[in-house]
Every structure is written in C-alpha cells, then in structure tokens.
Design a protein around this motif. Structure first.
Motif, PDB file in Angstrom:
ATOM      1  N   TYR A  27      11.802  -1.151   8.899  1.00 21.69           N
ATOM      2  CA  TYR A  27      11.369  -1.657   7.587  1.00 21.69           C
ATOM      3  C   TYR A  27      12.544  -1.716   6.604  1.00 21.69           C
ATOM      4  N   ALA A  28      13.328  -0.626   6.549  1.00 29.32           N
ATOM      5  CA  ALA A  28      14.440  -0.580   5.597  1.00 29.32           C
ATOM      6  C   ALA A  28      15.470  -1.660   5.901  1.00 29.32           C
ATOM      7  N   ASP A  66       3.774  13.825   7.699  1.00 29.07           N
ATOM      8  CA  ASP A  66       2.947  14.994   8.001  1.00 29.07           C
ATOM      9  C   ASP A  66       1.544  14.585   8.447  1.00 29.07           C
ATOM     10  N   ALA A  67       1.007  13.535   7.821  1.00 26.79           N
ATOM     11  CA  ALA A  67      -0.325  13.071   8.207  1.00 26.79           C
ATOM     12  C   ALA A  67      -0.318  12.515   9.630  1.00 26.79           C
ATOM     13  N   PRO A 127      -3.032  -1.421  13.233  1.00 24.26           N
ATOM     14  CA  PRO A 127      -2.021  -1.365  12.164  1.00 24.26           C
ATOM     15  C   PRO A 127      -1.637   0.074  11.841  1.00 24.26           C
ATOM     16  N   VAL A 128      -0.366   0.316  11.710  1.00 23.91           N
ATOM     17  CA  VAL A 128       0.146   1.661  11.434  1.00 23.91           C
ATOM     18  C   VAL A 128       0.434   1.846   9.951  1.00 23.91           C
ATOM     19  N   GLY A 129       0.943   0.832   9.318  1.00 24.51           N
ATOM     20  CA  GLY A 129       1.348   0.948   7.924  1.00 24.51           C
ATOM     21  C   GLY A 129       2.833   1.227   7.815  1.00 24.51           C
ATOM     22  N   ALA A 161       0.841  -1.195   0.000  1.00 21.13           N
ATOM     23  CA  ALA A 161       0.000   0.000   0.000  1.00 21.13           C
ATOM     24  C   ALA A 161       0.878   1.248   0.000  1.00 21.13           C
ATOM     25  N   ALA A 162       0.234   2.390  -0.261  1.00 24.34           N
ATOM     26  CA  ALA A 162       0.962   3.657  -0.260  1.00 24.34           C
ATOM     27  C   ALA A 162       1.541   3.907   1.126  1.00 24.34           C
ATOM     28  N   PRO A 163       2.736   4.460   1.195  1.00 19.45           N
ATOM     29  CA  PRO A 163       3.362   4.674   2.503  1.00 19.45           C
ATOM     30  C   PRO A 163       2.601   5.694   3.342  1.00 19.45           C
TER      31      PRO A 163
END
Length: 431
Positions: free
Chosen positions: A159-160, A43-44, A232-234, A37-39
C-alpha cells in the motif's frame, strides 16, 4: 508559451510540496487515502488468527491427549479371570463331581504386579512426553503470529509503495504535459517527451507488480485467518520505524530463557534420563498373584493361591535396551545443542538484518531523502529559467522516487526481521 510556463510553475509548487515532507506524511496525500476506512489493526488481526488457527488447535489437542498417558502408564495391569472345570470319566462339565477327587468346577483371578517402581517410572516417562508437547503450543502460536506479521507488513508495504508510485505518476504526468507543450513551441527536445513517457510506463509496471504483491499478501492473511479466498482484508496501518536499541547478547539470553523450541529440547533431555532408568528396571522381575476357588461337589471345596515370578534371563536383550536408551539420551543432548546453535546463528543473521535495515531507513528518512528533494527542487527552479534541461529534472525526479521506494523496502525488511526474532526468542523485540 505563457500557458506552458504557468503549468511548469504549478508543477514545481506541487513537487516541492510533496517532496519536502517526510515519507509518512507524504502517504497521507495519496488519492487512495481520501475517504478511506479506518486501518486494520495488527493486534486485531493477530487476535483473530490465534482464535481460529487450526494449527494451534491441533497442538493443543495433542497436548491434552498426551496428558492422559501418565495415568494409563501408572495403572496396574488389568486382572485376568479364569473359569474352568476338570472332569473325570467323561469330558462333560460336572462329570465325576462329588465322587472323584480330581473333578471340580472353579474360578481363578490373577493380578499381574510389576516390580515396585516400574509403574512410577513409566508414568514419569509419559509425563515427560506430555510436557514435551506443551511448548509445541507456544511454537505454533509464535509461528502463526510471525506469519501474520510478515504478511501484514508486506501488505502495508504494498500500500505504501503504491501510494508513492501513484503520487509520483500524477506529478510525472503533469511534467509530461509541460514538456509536450514546450516541445510543441520548440522549447524542448522530443527526447524529453519520450523520456517522460517511458518513465510513466515504468511506474505503471511497478504499480502492477505491487497490485500482485498486495493480492498475494491478502491471500496469505485470509488463509491464516481461516477466511474464504478473496475476502477483503482492508488497509493495514502505516509502517512505522520504532526504536531498536537491543544488542545481540540480550537476544541470545532471551532465547535461552524463553524459546519454546529450546524448552522442548530440554524436556527431551530429561526424558532420556528417565528412559534409561526404565530400561534398567527391566532387569527386575515382575510378579503375578493368583487366587482360586474350586467346587468339589459333595466333597470339601478346594482353594488355591499362587505367586508367579517372571525371571529376567534375557540379559543380552535388556543390556541392548539400556544401551539404546543411553544413545537416545545422548542424541537428545546433541539435538538440544544443535537447536541452540541453529537459533544462535539465525538470531545473529536476523539481528544484523534488522539493525542494518533500521540504520538505512533512518539514513534515508533523515538525510538522503531530504537532500534528494532539495536537489529536485533546485533543478525545477533552474528548469524554469532554462538553467538545466528536462533530462536533469527527470533524473532528479527518478532519484527521489527510487530513494523513497528504498526507504519503504528497508522499513519492511526491518519489520520482517524483527518478526522472525520474536518467533525465535518468544519475546517482543521492538515496539
């Protein structure tokens, strides 16, 4: 034997393709990226945290409550109404009223009047207290933003780094199969297989540690976002390396000009001077103005007006109060200096950390990693022709992996240090 050679060639091509690209593009090849999904944008996340943070809401309520104090402090004391009677002959109301000159029923109103200027000074003192609560809102906002950024960057790092380990685990697994095939036909030593298996186990341990770190960072973000645990954070955006060309003097100046922590200390210094003025005004007398009406029955009514003056005889107590406020004012000035020097030291520490991490990340990205990848590519080519043994290939493989992990370590350290600098200066530091 030809099958093992073919696998080795394929592995060499795959390794060369992966290790000759930059760390940022290499992450795009991770299996976790496929169909992702989109990261989640930073800012959000910050915007949501600022909206729902109870810490910020509490600071705002404290400030709004403190704003109501100046009106209270400047107001006159409430008047006092006294009602009563004087009886003659019997202790009952009206006894002797109209026949005895001392018998009466009446009411009196008394209005306390502080010495001119006292109410204004008390109002100013309360206004300073309210002003001191206003920067605390900014302190709370900056603290929430800094903690959100740090948790976000730690999650992005997890994640990286996981991408790096997963990609290298798959490639190492291919190398292990090649070494097993070569060992089966007597072209490789058993220790080659054992070394590769050990390295795979180490990668699995590192992946488990990163999974724990990712869960911890997600928990911290959920707490800052007032979400239930386990929400879930994403996946965050990839860690980037923005320019960092500020110098220490600029950061120190920004701190003095914009830091809400220093702003509050400055307000408290000004409050101390007002508190001394209020203590000195306590030497002045206060007043009370009274007026009353008394019914005498058939006799003429009686009226009374009175001015009461509080005589400030307890001068030792008032002198002690003035000295107390003077000491508190000096304490506020020293506290301001302490806060300024503490911020100065912390800013220098985090500035050096950010500068060092930025410089090391650039070196790893532009020099160390490309050179290490070339060394791995060369060892792979030599391994195909029998020029080097499998241990040399595995050593170069581990070196590249270590350097790429260190690159992301430095990248995360840079962003963490920058977030602390922004919290202290109250201004953006890097974009």
């Amino acid at each position: 034997m030809s099958r093992s050679v073919a696998r080795l060639v394929a592995c060499s091509v795959a390794l060369t393709t992966v290790f000759l690209v930059t760390p940022g593009t290499a992450k795009a090849q991770s299996p976790e990226r496929v169909g992702a999904a989109a990261p989640v944008l930073l800012d959000a996340v910050i915007g949501e945290a600022l909206r729902v943070s109870p810490e910020i809401a509490a600071a705002e309520h404290r400030y709004h409550a403190a704003q109501q104090r100046p009106v209270q402090s400047r107001s006159l004391p409430d008047p006092m109404v006294s009602a009563g009677y004087s009886a003659v002959g019997k202790p009952f109301p009206g006894a002797g009223l109209g026949t005895e000159p001392l018998a009466n029923i009446g009411v009196m109103i008394t209005q306390p009047l502080p010495y001119p200027g006292k109410r204004e000074v008390q109002g100013t003192l309360a206004a300073r207290d309210a002003d001191a609560e206003r920067p605390q809102i900014s302190v709370a906002r900056l603290s929430v933003i800094a903690r959100v950024k740090q948790a976000y960057y730690r999650l992005a790092y997890a994640y990286a780094a996981s991408d790096v380990l997963v990609r290298n685990r798959d490639l190492l697994d291919t190398l292990l199969k090649v070494s097993e095939n070569r060992y089966a036909v007597g072209q490789a030593a058993q220790q080659d297989v054992i070394k590769a298996q050990t390295q795979l186990s180490i990668l699995e341990l590192q992946l488990e540690r990163l999974r724990q770190e990712r869960t911890t960072s997600e928990g911290q973000l959920n707490a800052l976002l007032a979400r239930p645990s386990g929400t879930p954070v994403g996946r965050p955006q990839d860690l980037a390396l923005p320019p960092f060309d500020l110098d220490l003097a600029q950061l120190q100046q920004a701190t003095v000009a914009h830091s809400p922590m220093l702003e509050r200390e400055q307000i408290m210094v000004a409050r101390g001077d007002v508190a001394i003025q209020a203590a000195r005004l306590d030497y002045k007398p206060d007043f009370a103005l009274s007026g009353g009406y008394y019914s005498m029955g058939r006799m003429p009514s009686m009226y009374e007006f009175r001015l009461d003056i509080t005589v400030p005889l307890q001068r030792a107590r008032r002198a002690a109060a003035v000295i107390e406020q003077q000491q508190l004012a000096e304490q506020s000035r020293r506290s301001f200096q302490t806060t300024r020097l503490t911020l100065q030291a912390r800013i220098e520490e985090d500035f050096q950390m950010a500068t060092s991490a930025h410089r090391l990340a650039v070196l790893y990205r532009d020099a160390v990693l490309p050179q290490a990848r070339l060394g791995l590519e060369s060892s792979l080519a030599s391994y195909q022709t029998g020029g080097v043994d499998f241990l040399s290939v595995l050593t170069n493989f581990g070196t590249v992996l270590e350097y790429e992990m260190t690159y992301f370590d430095e990248l995360a350290a840079f962003h963490t240090a920058v977030s602390r600098l922004e919290e202290m200066t109250g201004q953006p530091v890097a974009h």
